[in-house]
Design a protein around this motif. Structure first.
Motif, PDB file in Angstrom:
ATOM      1  N   ALA A  44       3.559   6.122  -7.707  1.00 30.15           N
ATOM      2  CA  ALA A  44       2.528   5.533  -6.831  1.00 30.15           C
ATOM      3  C   ALA A  44       1.743   4.382  -6.184  1.00 30.15           C
ATOM      4  CB  ALA A  44       1.804   7.044  -7.177  1.00 30.15           C
ATOM      5  N   SER A  45       2.009   3.544  -7.137  1.00 31.30           N
ATOM      6  CA  SER A  45       1.568   2.018  -6.705  1.00 31.30           C
ATOM      7  C   SER A  45       2.330   2.014  -5.459  1.00 31.30           C
ATOM      8  CB  SER A  45       1.606   1.410  -7.385  1.00 31.30           C
ATOM      9  OG  SER A  45       3.299   1.063  -7.929  1.00 31.30           O
ATOM     10  N   ALA A  46       3.312   2.108  -4.454  1.00 25.19           N
ATOM     11  CA  ALA A  46       3.993   1.645  -3.902  1.00 25.19           C
ATOM     12  C   ALA A  46       3.379   2.188  -2.383  1.00 25.19           C
ATOM     13  CB  ALA A  46       5.118   2.110  -3.471  1.00 25.19           C
ATOM     14  N   ASP A  73      -0.310  -1.354  -4.214  1.00 26.34           N
ATOM     15  CA  ASP A  73      -2.098  -0.767  -4.308  1.00 26.34           C
ATOM     16  C   ASP A  73      -2.635  -2.132  -4.795  1.00 26.34           C
ATOM     17  OD1 ASP A  73      -1.746   0.145  -6.370  1.00 26.34           O
ATOM     18  OD2 ASP A  73      -2.103   2.481  -5.142  1.00 26.34           O
ATOM     19  N   SER A  74      -1.772  -2.010  -5.599  1.00 30.69           N
ATOM     20  CA  SER A  74      -2.592  -3.055  -6.589  1.00 30.69           C
ATOM     21  C   SER A  74      -1.331  -4.135  -7.651  1.00 30.69           C
ATOM     22  CB  SER A  74      -3.476  -3.078  -7.799  1.00 30.69           C
ATOM     23  OG  SER A  74      -3.430  -2.075  -8.577  1.00 30.69           O
ATOM     24  N   TYR A  75      -1.605  -4.999  -8.409  1.00 32.92           N
ATOM     25  CA  TYR A  75      -0.465  -5.652  -9.226  1.00 32.92           C
ATOM     26  C   TYR A  75      -0.565  -4.611 -10.323  1.00 32.92           C
ATOM     27  CZ  TYR A  75       0.617  -8.993  -6.037  1.00 32.92           C
ATOM     28  OH  TYR A  75       0.555  -9.668  -4.546  1.00 32.92           O
ATOM     29  N   ALA A  76      -1.919  -4.090 -10.835  1.00 25.61           N
ATOM     30  CA  ALA A  76      -2.080  -3.733 -12.273  1.00 25.61           C
ATOM     31  C   ALA A  76      -1.404  -2.235 -12.348  1.00 25.61           C
ATOM     32  CB  ALA A  76      -3.341  -3.502 -12.690  1.00 25.61           C
ATOM     33  N   ASN A  77      -0.941  -1.745 -10.835  1.00 25.56           N
ATOM     34  CA  ASN A  77      -0.514   0.134 -10.582  1.00 25.56           C
ATOM     35  C   ASN A  77       0.578  -0.479 -10.688  1.00 25.56           C
ATOM     36  OD1 ASN A  77      -3.069   0.950 -11.128  1.00 25.56           O
ATOM     37  ND2 ASN A  77      -3.929   1.147  -8.501  1.00 25.56           N
ATOM     38  N   ALA A  78       1.525  -1.480 -10.232  1.00 29.33           N
ATOM     39  CA  ALA A  78       2.150  -1.948 -10.243  1.00 29.33           C
ATOM     40  C   ALA A  78       3.333  -2.466 -11.312  1.00 29.33           C
ATOM     41  CB  ALA A  78       3.369  -2.957  -9.076  1.00 29.33           C
ATOM     42  N   HIS A  79       3.468  -3.192 -11.720  1.00 28.03           N
ATOM     43  CA  HIS A  79       3.758  -3.757 -13.079  1.00 28.03           C
ATOM     44  C   HIS A  79       3.112  -3.021 -14.041  1.00 28.03           C
ATOM     45  CE1 HIS A  79       5.496  -6.394 -10.421  1.00 28.03           C
ATOM     46  NE2 HIS A  79       4.118  -6.839 -10.086  1.00 28.03           N
ATOM     47  N   LYS A  80       4.110  -2.491 -15.287  1.00 31.05           N
ATOM     48  CA  LYS A  80       3.629  -1.963 -16.795  1.00 31.05           C
ATOM     49  C   LYS A  80       3.293  -3.385 -17.396  1.00 31.05           C
ATOM     50  CE  LYS A  80       7.405   1.206 -16.662  1.00 31.05           C
ATOM     51  NZ  LYS A  80       8.102   1.604 -15.839  1.00 31.05           N
ATOM     52  N   SER A 115       1.216  -7.020  -2.782  1.00 35.14           N
ATOM     53  CA  SER A 115       0.083  -6.153  -2.662  1.00 35.14           C
ATOM     54  C   SER A 115       0.216  -6.839  -1.204  1.00 35.14           C
ATOM     55  CB  SER A 115      -1.242  -6.866  -2.942  1.00 35.14           C
ATOM     56  OG  SER A 115      -1.985  -8.049  -2.635  1.00 35.14           O
ATOM     57  N   LEU A 116      -1.116  -5.628  -0.570  1.00 33.75           N
ATOM     58  CA  LEU A 116      -0.594  -5.343   1.132  1.00 33.75           C
ATOM     59  C   LEU A 116      -2.466  -6.100   1.258  1.00 33.75           C
ATOM     60  CD1 LEU A 116      -0.032  -4.662   4.242  1.00 33.75           C
ATOM     61  CD2 LEU A 116      -1.280  -2.785   3.315  1.00 33.75           C
ATOM     62  N   ASP A 117      -2.942  -6.750   0.363  1.00 41.06           N
ATOM     63  CA  ASP A 117      -4.602  -7.496   0.850  1.00 41.06           C
ATOM     64  C   ASP A 117      -3.482  -9.034   0.888  1.00 41.06           C
ATOM     65  OD1 ASP A 117      -6.163  -4.823   0.921  1.00 41.06           O
ATOM     66  OD2 ASP A 117      -6.485  -5.036  -1.465  1.00 41.06           O
ATOM     67  N   GLN A 118      -2.847  -9.117  -0.082  1.00 34.30           N
ATOM     68  CA  GLN A 118      -2.395 -10.607  -0.854  1.00 34.30           C
ATOM     69  C   GLN A 118      -1.149 -10.671   1.196  1.00 34.30           C
ATOM     70  OE1 GLN A 118      -0.492 -11.217  -4.424  1.00 34.30           O
ATOM     71  NE2 GLN A 118      -2.035 -13.776  -3.995  1.00 34.30           N
ATOM     72  N   LEU A 119      -0.600  -9.933   1.223  1.00 33.98           N
ATOM     73  CA  LEU A 119       0.342 -10.265   2.984  1.00 33.98           C
ATOM     74  C   LEU A 119      -0.529  -9.975   3.701  1.00 33.98           C
ATOM     75  CD1 LEU A 119       3.388 -10.473   3.900  1.00 33.98           C
ATOM     76  CD2 LEU A 119       2.978  -7.808   3.968  1.00 33.98           C
ATOM     77  N   LYS A 120      -1.556  -9.790   4.025  1.00 34.65           N
ATOM     78  CA  LYS A 120      -2.398  -9.855   4.959  1.00 34.65           C
ATOM     79  C   LYS A 120      -3.618 -11.216   4.939  1.00 34.65           C
ATOM     80  CE  LYS A 120      -4.057  -5.293   5.323  1.00 34.65           C
ATOM     81  NZ  LYS A 120      -5.322  -4.542   4.931  1.00 34.65           N
ATOM     82  N   ARG A 146       2.713   5.335   2.749  1.00 36.12           N
ATOM     83  CA  ARG A 146       2.629   6.962   1.347  1.00 36.12           C
ATOM     84  C   ARG A 146       1.691   7.488   2.387  1.00 36.12           C
ATOM     85  NH1 ARG A 146      -1.907   4.304  -2.576  1.00 36.12           N
ATOM     86  NH2 ARG A 146      -0.319   3.607  -3.160  1.00 36.12           N
ATOM     87  N   ASP A 147       1.344   6.833   4.195  1.00 38.79           N
ATOM     88  CA  ASP A 147       0.133   7.760   4.620  1.00 38.79           C
ATOM     89  C   ASP A 147       0.461   6.956   5.352  1.00 38.79           C
ATOM     90  OD1 ASP A 147      -1.991   5.941   3.574  1.00 38.79           O
ATOM     91  OD2 ASP A 147      -2.854   7.258   2.216  1.00 38.79           O
ATOM     92  N   GLU A 148      -0.708   7.835   6.475  1.00 38.13           N
ATOM     93  CA  GLU A 148      -0.572   7.721   7.920  1.00 38.13           C
ATOM     94  C   GLU A 148      -1.465   6.246   7.395  1.00 38.13           C
ATOM     95  OE1 GLU A 148       0.246   7.058  11.759  1.00 38.13           O
ATOM     96  OE2 GLU A 148       1.185   8.758  10.185  1.00 38.13           O
ATOM     97  N   ILE A 149      -2.753   5.773   7.071  1.00 40.97           N
ATOM     98  CA  ILE A 149      -3.784   4.740   6.586  1.00 40.97           C
ATOM     99  C   ILE A 149      -3.414   3.390   6.190  1.00 40.97           C
ATOM    100  CG2 ILE A 149      -5.367   4.306   6.037  1.00 40.97           C
ATOM    101  CD1 ILE A 149      -6.762   6.898   5.222  1.00 40.97           C
ATOM    102  N   ALA A 150      -2.204   3.693   5.656  1.00 38.27           N
ATOM    103  CA  ALA A 150      -1.255   2.646   4.931  1.00 38.27           C
ATOM    104  C   ALA A 150      -0.594   2.149   6.283  1.00 38.27           C
ATOM    105  CB  ALA A 150      -0.584   3.056   4.022  1.00 38.27           C
TER     106      ALA A 150
END
Length: 159
Positions: A44-46, A73-80, A115-120, A146-150
């Motif tokens: 769910a992190s993508a 959405d976050s590196y903590a969620n994306a990486h084990k 992360s999207l924030d870092q890419l921005k 993921r959704d329309e907001i993203a």
């Protein structure tokens, strides 16, 4: 000549619509397949997965790697692991290899995680390094979102 705020806003809206249209074109089935294989790793992190480069220009995917960006959405969620997330935050992007079977052959890709924030921040006019914006100065495809907001955030970032 100075543009008024309404002219600038209208121009940006027109550019947003163009980027949205060009990045929404369908991709080849094998690109969808490798995208789904990569997406499965991120649960769910993508937020979105973008394609760019030669695979979008009709080049044979048997002879090249598909180029993908996974926006999380976050590196903590994306990486084990803690250290992979820390490395990703400090020196983005982390780059990985993935392959999957498709139609009797192997499709290969390299995918970058950011992360999207870092890419921005990395594609903003204030950045001093062209690494990120150079990749997206060529055609890109929003293959998964993921959704329309993203989706709206990704299109604005690409613009």
């Amino acid at each position: 000549m100075t543009l008024s705020l309404s002219e600038t806003t209208a121009d940006f809206a027109e550019l947003l619509a163009l980027v949205d249209k060009t990045s929404s074109k369908p991709v080849a089935p094998e690109i969808n397949a490798i995208t789904q294989a990569v997406r499965a790793r991120f649960d769910a992190s993508a937020l979105a997965i973008l394609g760019y480069g030669s695979c979008l220009r009709g080049e044979n995917t048997e002879d090249t790697l598909v180029d993908l960006y996974v926006l999380v959405d976050s590196y903590a969620n994306a990486h084990k692991g803690f250290f992979a997330g820390l490395a990703n935050r400090l020196l983005p992007p982390n780059v990985y290899y993935q392959e999957c079977a498709f139609d009797g052959r192997i499709v290969r890709c390299k995918y970058a995680v950011v992360s999207l924030d870092q890419l921005k921040r990395k594609v903003s006019p204030q950045t001093g390094n062209p690494y990120f914006w150079a990749r997206f100065s060529q055609p890109a495809a929003v293959i998964f979102v993921r959704d329309e907001i993203a989706r709206n955030e990704v299109i604005e970032t690409l613009t």
